[in-house]
Scaffold this motif. Structure first.
Motif: not given
Length: 237
Positions: A218-225, A229-230
């Protein structure tokens, strides 16, 4: 499905079957048609995909034979249409299907339809077609639960006369593959094929090794947090 097959056009009309891919909708609606024809060989039963219906309509329009198209579909005892969601947005074909639907329904002829979503969620479908799809029996084909997945795997594995599938391996595959029956069968076929080629027993460990190499990680998914932050760091806020 049994009621529609035993008493076509009397109880549930239309039967609208919807659900995700690989759950057996096509098998089910074809089974209804086969049962109707088996009970009375004089009945005219037609199964067609929506693409075939659209192409047929275009063919008769191009050849200026609309009467032949009308006779073909309105003289049926049962019409089975697969993947009706693809008719949305095709104005003239939608109108042709609407008229066909009305003629068959008024004559108490059985109509069976499948879709990947309920009528209310088919975009650009005309309201008059949507209301007619909702007037009969709508059936939601859900993902099979764990016990059903195990039963499916064991039934499919029993067809193999060379390799015997241990119960715990069937349970492992059922726990690992939860998407649809098609992928479930594909996973079983991979395990059984490799076991047969290597003359090996399809243990849980063996199945885990085969499926882990075949299934993409499974590919890594960005979280809203992380997004916040970015963005905050970029704009220095």
């Amino acid at each position: 499905a049994q009621a529609a097959a035993k008493h076509p056009g009397e109880h549930y009309n239309p039967v609208f079957v919807y659900g995700g891919v690989g759950l057996g909708k096509t098998h089910l609606i074809q089974a209804i048609g086969n049962a109707i024809y088996h009970d009375d060989r004089s009945r005219k039963v037609l199964y067609a995909t929506t693409e075939e219906f659209v192409n047929d309509f275009i063919y008769h329009v191009r050849n200026k034979t609309p009467e032949a198209f009308t006779r073909k579909y309105r003289e049926l005892d049962a019409l089975i249409i697969d993947d009706i969601q693809f008719i949305a947005g095709k104005g003239k074909t939608e109108e042709a299907f609407f008229n066909t639907f009305n003629a068959l329904h008024q004559a108490n002829r059985q109509i069976v339809i499948s879709s990947d979503r309920p009528p209310a969620e088919i975009p650009t479908l005309t309201d008059r077609l949507r209301s007619r799809f909702q007037m009969g029996m709508m059936v939601d084909v859900n993902l099979p639960e764990y016990e059903t997945r195990v039963a499916i795997i064991e039934a499919k594995a029993a067809l193999n006369n060379t390799i015997e599938l241990p119960r715990e391996t069937a349970e492992y595959i059922a726990k690992t593959v939860r998407t649809n029956v098609r992928e479930l069968e594909g996973a079983l076929n991979q395990v059984m094929a490799y076991a047969e080629m290597q003359n090996n027993t399809p243990t849980v460990e063996f199945a885990a090794a085969i499926l882990s190499s075949a299934r993409p990680s499974p590919s890594r998914h960005l979280t809203s947090r992380q997004v916040v932050d970015k963005t905050a760091r970029f704009f220095e806020i």
